[in-house]
Design a protein around this motif. Structure first.
Motif, PDB file in Angstrom:
ATOM      1  N   PHE A 130     -58.201-135.581  -9.907  1.00 41.93           N
ATOM      2  CA  PHE A 130     -57.226-134.589  -9.766  1.00 41.93           C
ATOM      3  C   PHE A 130     -55.827-135.384  -9.437  1.00 41.93           C
ATOM      4  O   PHE A 130     -55.793-136.388  -8.855  1.00 41.93           O
ATOM      5  CB  PHE A 130     -57.417-133.699  -8.528  1.00 41.93           C
ATOM      6  CG  PHE A 130     -58.419-132.720  -8.710  1.00 41.93           C
ATOM      7  CD1 PHE A 130     -57.861-131.344  -9.437  1.00 41.93           C
ATOM      8  CD2 PHE A 130     -59.779-132.930  -8.404  1.00 41.93           C
ATOM      9  CE1 PHE A 130     -59.137-130.277 -10.035  1.00 41.93           C
ATOM     10  CE2 PHE A 130     -60.706-131.943  -8.968  1.00 41.93           C
ATOM     11  CZ  PHE A 130     -60.235-130.602  -9.378  1.00 41.93           C
ATOM     12  N   ASN A 131     -54.713-134.640  -9.954  1.00 47.73           N
ATOM     13  CA  ASN A 131     -53.524-134.963  -9.577  1.00 47.73           C
ATOM     14  C   ASN A 131     -52.860-134.169  -8.416  1.00 47.73           C
ATOM     15  O   ASN A 131     -52.649-133.050  -8.436  1.00 47.73           O
ATOM     16  CB  ASN A 131     -52.377-134.838 -10.715  1.00 47.73           C
ATOM     17  CG  ASN A 131     -51.013-135.242 -10.149  1.00 47.73           C
ATOM     18  OD1 ASN A 131     -50.814-136.529  -9.949  1.00 47.73           O
ATOM     19  ND2 ASN A 131     -50.233-134.534 -10.035  1.00 47.73           N
ATOM     20  N   GLU A 132     -52.444-134.905  -7.378  1.00 50.75           N
ATOM     21  CA  GLU A 132     -51.797-134.108  -6.104  1.00 50.75           C
ATOM     22  C   GLU A 132     -52.339-132.867  -5.843  1.00 50.75           C
ATOM     23  O   GLU A 132     -51.679-132.022  -5.898  1.00 50.75           O
ATOM     24  CB  GLU A 132     -50.189-133.998  -6.570  1.00 50.75           C
ATOM     25  CG  GLU A 132     -49.379-135.565  -6.890  1.00 50.75           C
ATOM     26  CD  GLU A 132     -47.887-135.208  -7.089  1.00 50.75           C
ATOM     27  OE1 GLU A 132     -47.677-134.162  -7.383  1.00 50.75           O
ATOM     28  OE2 GLU A 132     -47.269-136.049  -7.187  1.00 50.75           O
ATOM     29  N   PRO A 133     -53.694-132.657  -5.418  1.00 49.92           N
ATOM     30  CA  PRO A 133     -54.029-131.492  -5.065  1.00 49.92           C
ATOM     31  C   PRO A 133     -53.464-130.755  -4.026  1.00 49.92           C
ATOM     32  O   PRO A 133     -53.366-129.716  -3.928  1.00 49.92           O
ATOM     33  CB  PRO A 133     -55.568-131.929  -4.819  1.00 49.92           C
ATOM     34  CG  PRO A 133     -55.769-133.428  -4.397  1.00 49.92           C
ATOM     35  CD  PRO A 133     -54.532-133.998  -5.327  1.00 49.92           C
ATOM     36  N   LEU A 174     -52.020-143.607  -4.784  1.00 53.49           N
ATOM     37  CA  LEU A 174     -50.857-143.112  -4.226  1.00 53.49           C
ATOM     38  C   LEU A 174     -49.596-142.492  -5.172  1.00 53.49           C
ATOM     39  O   LEU A 174     -49.025-143.541  -6.064  1.00 53.49           O
ATOM     40  CB  LEU A 174     -49.935-144.228  -3.231  1.00 53.49           C
ATOM     41  CG  LEU A 174     -48.846-143.860  -2.452  1.00 53.49           C
ATOM     42  CD1 LEU A 174     -48.929-142.813  -1.366  1.00 53.49           C
ATOM     43  CD2 LEU A 174     -48.369-145.392  -2.076  1.00 53.49           C
ATOM     44  N   ASN A 175     -49.129-141.348  -4.979  1.00 49.97           N
ATOM     45  CA  ASN A 175     -48.270-140.979  -5.598  1.00 49.97           C
ATOM     46  C   ASN A 175     -46.838-140.900  -4.594  1.00 49.97           C
ATOM     47  O   ASN A 175     -47.097-139.988  -3.484  1.00 49.97           O
ATOM     48  CB  ASN A 175     -48.087-139.673  -6.117  1.00 49.97           C
ATOM     49  CG  ASN A 175     -48.799-139.415  -7.398  1.00 49.97           C
ATOM     50  OD1 ASN A 175     -49.455-140.379  -7.549  1.00 49.97           O
ATOM     51  ND2 ASN A 175     -48.954-138.373  -7.976  1.00 49.97           N
ATOM     52  N   TYR A 176     -45.736-141.634  -4.654  1.00 49.47           N
ATOM     53  CA  TYR A 176     -44.758-141.594  -3.624  1.00 49.47           C
ATOM     54  C   TYR A 176     -43.409-141.429  -4.225  1.00 49.47           C
ATOM     55  O   TYR A 176     -43.129-142.102  -4.881  1.00 49.47           O
ATOM     56  CB  TYR A 176     -44.701-143.088  -2.881  1.00 49.47           C
ATOM     57  CG  TYR A 176     -43.603-143.194  -1.987  1.00 49.47           C
ATOM     58  CD1 TYR A 176     -43.759-142.778  -0.815  1.00 49.47           C
ATOM     59  CD2 TYR A 176     -42.498-143.748  -2.355  1.00 49.47           C
ATOM     60  CE1 TYR A 176     -42.516-142.568   0.507  1.00 49.47           C
ATOM     61  CE2 TYR A 176     -41.354-143.763  -1.520  1.00 49.47           C
ATOM     62  CZ  TYR A 176     -41.273-143.217  -0.157  1.00 49.47           C
ATOM     63  OH  TYR A 176     -40.146-142.933   0.635  1.00 49.47           O
ATOM     64  N   PHE A 232     -41.017-132.403 -19.295  1.00 47.30           N
ATOM     65  CA  PHE A 232     -40.859-130.963 -18.859  1.00 47.30           C
ATOM     66  C   PHE A 232     -41.192-130.987 -17.286  1.00 47.30           C
ATOM     67  O   PHE A 232     -42.560-131.359 -16.930  1.00 47.30           O
ATOM     68  CB  PHE A 232     -41.732-129.978 -19.307  1.00 47.30           C
ATOM     69  CG  PHE A 232     -41.993-128.688 -18.769  1.00 47.30           C
ATOM     70  CD1 PHE A 232     -40.625-127.753 -19.109  1.00 47.30           C
ATOM     71  CD2 PHE A 232     -42.755-128.264 -18.251  1.00 47.30           C
ATOM     72  CE1 PHE A 232     -40.444-126.445 -18.311  1.00 47.30           C
ATOM     73  CE2 PHE A 232     -42.849-126.721 -17.715  1.00 47.30           C
ATOM     74  CZ  PHE A 232     -41.684-125.806 -17.679  1.00 47.30           C
ATOM     75  N   GLU A 233     -40.196-130.841 -16.411  1.00 42.85           N
ATOM     76  CA  GLU A 233     -40.389-131.230 -14.840  1.00 42.85           C
ATOM     77  C   GLU A 233     -40.869-129.665 -14.163  1.00 42.85           C
ATOM     78  O   GLU A 233     -40.229-129.344 -13.509  1.00 42.85           O
ATOM     79  CB  GLU A 233     -39.332-131.883 -14.243  1.00 42.85           C
ATOM     80  CG  GLU A 233     -39.284-132.006 -12.750  1.00 42.85           C
ATOM     81  CD  GLU A 233     -40.489-132.742 -12.243  1.00 42.85           C
ATOM     82  OE1 GLU A 233     -41.071-133.513 -12.824  1.00 42.85           O
ATOM     83  OE2 GLU A 233     -41.060-132.185 -11.080  1.00 42.85           O
ATOM     84  N   TRP A 234     -41.791-129.156 -14.253  1.00 39.71           N
ATOM     85  CA  TRP A 234     -42.493-127.855 -13.990  1.00 39.71           C
ATOM     86  C   TRP A 234     -41.438-126.979 -13.498  1.00 39.71           C
ATOM     87  O   TRP A 234     -40.792-126.479 -14.571  1.00 39.71           O
ATOM     88  CB  TRP A 234     -43.050-128.285 -12.489  1.00 39.71           C
ATOM     89  CG  TRP A 234     -44.206-129.463 -13.044  1.00 39.71           C
ATOM     90  CD1 TRP A 234     -44.314-130.585 -12.629  1.00 39.71           C
ATOM     91  CD2 TRP A 234     -45.347-129.230 -13.846  1.00 39.71           C
ATOM     92  NE1 TRP A 234     -45.386-131.240 -12.971  1.00 39.71           N
ATOM     93  CE2 TRP A 234     -46.165-130.499 -13.791  1.00 39.71           C
ATOM     94  CE3 TRP A 234     -45.986-128.129 -14.500  1.00 39.71           C
ATOM     95  CZ2 TRP A 234     -46.954-130.793 -14.407  1.00 39.71           C
ATOM     96  CZ3 TRP A 234     -47.173-128.352 -15.077  1.00 39.71           C
ATOM     97  CH2 TRP A 234     -47.952-129.708 -15.102  1.00 39.71           C
ATOM     98  N   ARG A 281     -34.317-136.036 -15.305  1.00 38.31           N
ATOM     99  CA  ARG A 281     -34.628-136.860 -16.390  1.00 38.31           C
ATOM    100  C   ARG A 281     -35.321-138.212 -15.397  1.00 38.31           C
ATOM    101  O   ARG A 281     -34.555-138.905 -14.887  1.00 38.31           O
ATOM    102  CB  ARG A 281     -33.444-137.324 -16.963  1.00 38.31           C
ATOM    103  CG  ARG A 281     -32.610-136.143 -17.755  1.00 38.31           C
ATOM    104  CD  ARG A 281     -33.389-136.082 -18.907  1.00 38.31           C
ATOM    105  NE  ARG A 281     -33.111-134.874 -19.742  1.00 38.31           N
ATOM    106  CZ  ARG A 281     -32.731-135.428 -21.227  1.00 38.31           C
ATOM    107  NH1 ARG A 281     -33.400-136.174 -21.684  1.00 38.31           N
ATOM    108  NH2 ARG A 281     -32.389-134.341 -22.062  1.00 38.31           N
ATOM    109  N   PHE A 282     -36.661-138.188 -15.688  1.00 42.34           N
ATOM    110  CA  PHE A 282     -37.139-139.243 -14.883  1.00 42.34           C
ATOM    111  C   PHE A 282     -37.292-140.385 -15.603  1.00 42.34           C
ATOM    112  O   PHE A 282     -37.725-141.451 -15.361  1.00 42.34           O
ATOM    113  CB  PHE A 282     -38.748-138.716 -14.282  1.00 42.34           C
ATOM    114  CG  PHE A 282     -38.642-138.033 -12.981  1.00 42.34           C
ATOM    115  CD1 PHE A 282     -38.712-138.541 -11.936  1.00 42.34           C
ATOM    116  CD2 PHE A 282     -38.361-136.639 -13.145  1.00 42.34           C
ATOM    117  CE1 PHE A 282     -38.612-137.805 -10.817  1.00 42.34           C
ATOM    118  CE2 PHE A 282     -38.569-135.862 -11.927  1.00 42.34           C
ATOM    119  CZ  PHE A 282     -38.613-136.460 -10.843  1.00 42.34           C
ATOM    120  N   GLY A 283     -37.335-140.240 -17.059  1.00 42.12           N
ATOM    121  CA  GLY A 283     -37.811-141.212 -17.984  1.00 42.12           C
ATOM    122  C   GLY A 283     -37.383-142.631 -17.991  1.00 42.12           C
ATOM    123  O   GLY A 283     -35.991-142.747 -17.842  1.00 42.12           O
TER     124      GLY A 283
END
Ligand code: IFM
Length: 442
Positions: free
Chosen positions: A159-162, A294-296, A400-402, A409-411
């Motif tokens: 899972f991602n970021e449950p 870790l997603n930070y 696409f940011e939810w 723009r994260f890229g």
């Protein structure tokens, strides 16, 4: 002596997710939700996204040009199983081809089985609220594992970021299904854990050497200076009086609720979130994690307001004058070091991978600075003895940011969504050089 060089075999990658890049994921719940006005900023819809479903090989060429040796992507459950129990072989073939194309370019695939979206056929069961959903997820995981056969990836994430999914959907009610219901949040928590356990077993049965984890979003949560401490700048621990005490209590409550429950459950078998009324012991959960992801992005400064007990647990906006991103987050590089240190203290000897870290900013120079400052903190943690084996920047192509849609723009690769043209941003080349030399500049 500390140098700028990272450990041998360090993995340098970017992270993505199916719904955010592939385009036309018409069979999932988020697609349906996008069609309802008001749910996504500016009325954006994911539509063709980056057309990643068709352009992945060319995108992987760019990653190779950027000297990447790893890449994280997710499999879209609703593509693989568009109708309950019916698996789409062509879709599975395409994911298998993604693995092949990555390997051909010397890029290690990290595969996520679930990154927020669900097949719409789960709607009558209320998605993860239903206790049957983990079994459905297990069947999906098995179909993927079987299809990949010997070519399955070495690194998996269930899972991602449950906790983000639970918080946004069932606590704050900002994402679908827009509920505020702690009872449901608790059920979803337990069912995601059970689904993780089942998927872990399925993967290990076929590939005992597979390394399985999940991507856990974390922020250091800190107390706002006392309510009576004036505008001393968010984030300090100081300030006296009742406000300060309350804020410290609230910050520790958020920390305990948001950062740790999944990882702790997989370590101890104890699934516990007191505010959701959950305290369940499931010994079979123990040890179902081979590494920590870790997603930070930022820290969270908490200022409790008894009149709004739930919404005031949402972090404060950054204090005036503090650098913030287009998402409204404070740029706080020291936080990644703090998270890595705390994770290591609790979960060593499991190795850690930074499965996401990134920024949406209008000025690419600031993206470069963000990458450099956060990597310096990762390196500091490595020098202190923490076993960190990889870093995935979020994200490769703009996507696409939810609920924020397309203006974020994260890229490190700019996408012109009218033409699908890709242009590597200067920050991308800087990141590519770091990957090439396995070291920070200077
Ligand atoms: O885009 C998201 C991703 O899907 C999950 N982690 C945070 C990213 C940026 O908001």
């Amino acid at each position: 002596m500390a140098t700028n060089t990272f450990p041998d075999a360090f993995l340098w990658g970017t992270a993505t997710s199916s719904h955010q890049i592939e385009g036309n994921n018409v069979n999932n719940d988020w697609w349906e939700w996008e069609q309802e006005p008001g749910n996504i900023k500016n009325g954006d819809r994911s539509g063709a996204a980056c057309d990643g479903w068709n352009r992945y090989a060319a995108d992987y060429d760019l990653l190779r040009d950027l000297n990447q040796n790893a890449y994280r992507f997710s499999i879209e459950w609703s593509r693989v199983e568009p109708k309950e129990g019916q698996f789409d072989k062509a879709a599975l073939d395409r994911y298998l081809d993604m693995l092949r194309q990555l390997r051909k370019r010397g890029i290690e695939p990290f595969v996520t089985l679930h990154h927020f979206t669900n097949p719409r056929w789960l709607a009558p069961r209320k998605y993860w609220v239903d206790d049957e959903t983990p079994a459905a997820f297990e069947r999906y995981a098995k179909a993927v594992v079987d299809h990949f056969g010997d070519e399955g990836p070495r690194f998996w994430m269930t899972f991602n970021e449950p906790m983000v999914l639970i918080t946004m959907g069932y606590v704050l009610g900002q994402w679908l299904p827009k509920h505020r219901n702690f009872g449901e949040a608790g059920r979803v928590f337990l069912n995601l854990l059970e689904a993780h356990r089942r998927a872990y077993k399925v993967i290990k049965a076929r590939h005992p050497q597979a390394q399985i984890g999940l991507a856990n979003n974390m922020s250091p949560f800190q107390a706002y200076p006392g309510l009576d401490a004036g505008a001393a700048g968010a984030g300090g621990q100081g300030g006296a009086g009742r406000g300060s005490w309350l804020n410290r209590f609230a910050a520790s409550l958020v920390n305990g609720t948001f950062n740790w429950p999944f990882l702790e459950a997989l370590r101890t078998g104890r699934a516990r979130i007191p505010v959701f009324g959950v305290n369940h012991y499931a010994p079979e959960l123990k040890g179902t994690q081979d590494w920590v992801g870790l997603n930070y992005y930022t820290r969270g400064v908490i200022r409790f307001n008894p009149l709004h007990p739930v919404t005031s647990l949402v972090p404060q906006p950054p204090a005036p004058g503090v650098e913030q991103t287009s998402m409204g987050n404070e740029v706080y590089p020291a936080g990644i070091h703090q998270c890595l240190t705390e994770l290591w203290a609790k979960f060593k000897p499991l190795p850690i991978y930074v499965t996401e870290n990134g920024v949406s900013v209008p000025d690419d120079k600031r993206r470069e600075a963000y990458i450099l400052s956060h990597l310096a903190q990762v390196k500091r943690a490595i020098d202190e003895g923490i076993d960190i084996r990889g870093y995935f920047y979020w994200t490769s192509t703009d996507n696409f940011e939810w609920s924020e849609g397309y203006h974020q723009r994260f890229g490190i690769i700019e996408v012109d969504f009218a033409t699908q043209a890709r242009t590597v941003r200067p920050s991308g080349w800087v990141y590519g050089e770091i990957a090439k030399h396995n070291r920070l500049p200077g």
